[in-house]
Design a protein around this motif. Structure first.
Motif, mmCIF file in Angstrom:
data_model
loop_
_atom_site.group_PDB
_atom_site.id
_atom_site.type_symbol
_atom_site.label_atom_id
_atom_site.label_comp_id
_atom_site.label_asym_id
_atom_site.label_seq_id
_atom_site.Cartn_x
_atom_site.Cartn_y
_atom_site.Cartn_z
ATOM 1 N N SER A 189 30.612 0.373 107.015
ATOM 2 C CA SER A 189 30.581 2.241 107.277
ATOM 3 C C SER A 189 31.175 3.164 106.356
ATOM 4 O O SER A 189 31.909 3.520 106.307
ATOM 5 C CB SER A 189 30.571 2.391 108.487
ATOM 6 N N LEU A 190 30.018 3.863 106.847
ATOM 7 C CA LEU A 190 30.249 5.191 105.360
ATOM 8 C C LEU A 190 30.196 6.450 106.588
ATOM 9 O O LEU A 190 28.801 6.722 106.473
ATOM 10 C CB LEU A 190 29.515 5.065 104.448
ATOM 11 N N ASN A 191 31.000 7.642 106.963
ATOM 12 C CA ASN A 191 31.067 8.926 106.942
ATOM 13 C C ASN A 191 31.455 9.904 106.450
ATOM 14 O O ASN A 191 32.696 9.835 106.275
ATOM 15 C CB ASN A 191 31.138 8.733 108.612
ATOM 16 N N GLY A 192 30.983 10.655 106.158
ATOM 17 C CA GLY A 192 30.743 11.578 105.865
ATOM 18 C C GLY A 192 30.248 13.278 105.554
ATOM 19 O O GLY A 192 29.534 13.501 106.472
ATOM 20 N N MET A 193 30.639 13.990 104.841
ATOM 21 C CA MET A 193 30.128 15.315 104.592
ATOM 22 C C MET A 193 30.624 16.546 103.787
ATOM 23 O O MET A 193 31.973 16.100 102.959
ATOM 24 C CB MET A 193 30.169 15.837 106.158
ATOM 25 N N GLU A 308 34.671 20.154 111.876
ATOM 26 C CA GLU A 308 32.960 19.825 112.033
ATOM 27 C C GLU A 308 33.453 17.928 111.343
ATOM 28 O O GLU A 308 32.801 16.979 111.991
ATOM 29 C CB GLU A 308 32.979 20.316 110.553
ATOM 30 N N ALA A 309 35.273 17.885 110.840
ATOM 31 C CA ALA A 309 34.982 16.447 110.610
ATOM 32 C C ALA A 309 35.720 15.183 111.927
ATOM 33 O O ALA A 309 35.365 14.417 112.619
ATOM 34 C CB ALA A 309 36.481 15.829 109.656
ATOM 35 N N LYS A 310 36.136 16.169 112.741
ATOM 36 C CA LYS A 310 35.293 15.655 114.276
ATOM 37 C C LYS A 310 34.748 15.305 114.759
ATOM 38 O O LYS A 310 34.443 14.160 115.747
ATOM 39 C CB LYS A 310 36.854 16.395 115.012
ATOM 40 N N LYS A 313 33.398 12.143 113.323
ATOM 41 C CA LYS A 313 34.124 11.777 114.037
ATOM 42 C C LYS A 313 33.961 10.909 115.528
ATOM 43 O O LYS A 313 33.723 9.778 116.034
ATOM 44 C CB LYS A 313 35.971 11.205 113.413
ATOM 45 N N SER A 314 33.154 11.763 115.985
ATOM 46 C CA SER A 314 33.059 11.427 118.180
ATOM 47 C C SER A 314 31.984 10.937 118.108
ATOM 48 O O SER A 314 31.577 9.659 118.712
ATOM 49 C CB SER A 314 32.841 12.926 118.134
ATOM 50 N N MET A 315 30.872 10.933 116.584
ATOM 51 C CA MET A 315 29.425 10.824 116.525
ATOM 52 C C MET A 315 29.555 8.950 116.405
ATOM 53 O O MET A 315 29.272 7.807 116.833
ATOM 54 C CB MET A 315 28.966 10.859 115.790
#
Length: 388
Positions: A189-193, A308-310, A313-315
Motif C-alpha cells: 500500500s502507498l499513502n502520501g501527499m 496532514e500526515a497524521k 495515517k489515521s485513515m
C-alpha cells in the motif's frame, strides 16, 4: 517488510554501512539510492550488486535519512521487499517523445501487475540546462495508465549546478529518461501527499503575453519589471549581475490556477532572457492563465505537514515499513532548518526508516487532488507491505 536507511560520504562508507546493516535478520532485495553527482554511482551500484540488491537511483541536490541531512553525499533506503511484489522499469527517452515513453511505461507496468502503483524518478535537467518536461510526463502517464493509479516521486538533481542529472538501475543509466519502481498494490500500500505551504500575495494576475516558457507581460505590463518592482527590486536589478534564481525564485514563485481544476500549481521564474526581455519560467505559462504572486510558508508549515500526515495515517490505520520524501530543492534555502524538521517529523509520524532527496520537481497528489507535477513541494509517500 523490513527496511533500514544508511548514508555515507563515500563509497567506502556505504560499503561499511552495508556490512553493518545486513545480517541474518535482514537481507534486503532492493535499494533506493539518492546520490550526489560528485559521487561514484557505478561503484555504489557494484557494492550493492555483491549482495544481490536491485537498485532504483537518482542524483540529488542534497539527500537525507533519519537523523542526517547532507549535501554531496549518498543516502540509501534498503528494503527486503519480496521480488514478486515489485519490478524496476527503465526508460531512456533519446529521440522518442514523452508520450511514447509514458505509454510504454504504462503498458509495461500493467503487464506486470493488474493494479500497479509507482515510485517514479525522471532526470531533472539536461547538460544543456533544459529542464525535463515533467508536466507532459505526468499528464501522459496518467492518461495511459489510468487516472485512478497512484505514483509519487521526483526529478533528479545535480547539486544546483544545472549541468546534468541522471537516473539509474543496477546496470543502466541515462541523463534523459526515467526509472520506475512498479509495485503490486495488492501487496504493497502507498499513502502520501504533496504539499507546498506557499501563500497567495495580493490580488490575482493574468498572463497577457507568453510563448512557451517565456513570460513577456502580466496584466498588460512588462513581466520582468512588474515582478522585480512588486518584490522590492528596481528595474536596474535586471542587469547582468542579478541572479534571479538565487535571490527571488525560490522564495517568491507564482501560484497558478490549474486548468479545469480548483487546484493550483507553483511555477517559478528561473532566469531573465535579456534579449527577449522576458521571464524564463520552469513551466509553461499560457496566455489567459490566472495566478498570484506568493510569499514563503510561515513557521507553522511544519505543523501543517505533520498534522496532514497524521490524518492520512489515521485513515490508513497502520504504521509504515518505509518512507520516501521528495522535497523541492528550493525548500532548503528558503525554509532552512524547517526542512529538516519536516522530514524528521514525517519519519516520526510514520514510525519508519526514511530516505529522500532535494529535487528539481515533484510528482504526487495534493490533498483530495489529482496526479500532478509540483514545484516547491514536500512530497512524501509511506510504503507498507500487506500481510498475505
Amino acid at each position: 517488510m523490513k527496511s533500514r536507511s544508511i548514508y555515507g560520504k563515500s563509497t567506502e562508507e556505504i560499503k561499511r554501512a552495508l556490512e553493518s546493516a545486513i545480517g541474518n535478520d535482514f537481507k534486503p532485495t532492493l535499494a533506493i539510492v539518492f546520490i550526489s553527482v560528485k559521487q561514484d554511482r557505478k561503484a555504489v551500484t557494484e557494492a550493492l550488486a555483491k549482495y544481490n540488491i536491485e537498485v532504483f537511483g537518482a542524483t540529488s541536490c542534497g539527500e537525507f535519512v533519519n537523523g542526517h541531512q547532507s549535501k554531496g553525499e549518498i543516502a540509501v533506503l534498503l528494503m527486503d521487499l519480496k521480488p514478486e511484489a515489485y519490478s524496476i522499469l527503465f526508460e531512456e527517452i533519446g529521440t522518442k517523445s514523452i508520450q511514447e515513453v509514458a505509454q510504454h511505461l504504462a503498458t509495461s507496468s500493467l503487464s506486470r501487475f493488474p493494479n500497479p502503483s509507482l515510485i517514479l524518478c525522471s532526470t531533472g535537467v539536461t547538460e544543456e540546462g533544459e529542464l525535463f518536461d515533467g508536466t507532459s510526463l505526468v499528464y501522459e502517464l496518467s492518461e495511459a495508465i489510468g487516472r485512478d493509479k497512484v505514483f509519487f516521486g521526483g526529478m533528479a538533481g545535480d547539486d544546483f549546478t544545472l549541468k546534468g542529472t541522471a537516473v539509474f538501475t543496477q546496470n543502466r543509466e541515462t541523463n534523459h529518461g526515467l526509472v520506475a519502481l512498479v509495485l503490486d498494490s495488492n501487496r504493497v500500500s502507498l499513502n502520501g501527499m504533496a504539499i507546498t505551504g506557499w501563500k497567495k500575495l495580493g490580488i490575482s494576475r493574468k498572463v497577457t503575453h507568453s510563448k512557451g516558457k517565456l513570460l513577456y507581460s502580466i496584466d498588460g505590463k512588462p513581466a520582468v519589471e512588474m515582478y522585480l518592482k512588486y518584490l522590492g527590486k528596481s528595474e536596474g536589478d535586471s542587469g547582468q549581475d542579478f541572479n534571479l534564481l538565487e535571490e527571488l525564485s525560490f522564495e517568491y514563485p507564482f501560484i497558478v490556477e490549474r486548468e479545469n481544476s480548483q487546484e493550483t500549481v507553483i511555477k517559478s521564474p528561473m532566469n531573465i532572457d535579456r534579449q527577449e526581455h522576458a521571464l524564463v519560467m520552469d513551466m509553461e505559462m499560457k496566455e489567459g492563465e490566472t495566478f498570484w504572486f506568493s510569499v514563503p510558508p510561515d513557521f507553522d508549515i511544519v505543523e501543517e505537514i505533520i498534522e496532514e500526515a497524521k490524518a492520512v495515517k489515521s485513515m490508513a490505520a497502520e504504521d509504515a515499513d518505509a518512507l520516501l520524501v521528495f522535497s523541492c530543492a528550493g525548500r532548503e534555502p528558503t525554509l532552512g532548518p524547517l526542512v529538516t524538521l519536516e522530514n524528521e517529523g514525517l519519519a516520526e509520524v510514520w514510525n519508519s526508516p526514511m530516505a529522500g532527496f532535494f529535487t528539481y520537481g515533484e510528482f504526487g497528489r495534493a490533498k483530495n487532488g489529482q496526479q500532478h507535477i509540483h514545484s516547491t513541494a514536500c512530497c512524501w509517500v509511506a510504503l507498507k507491505e500487506k500481510v498475505k
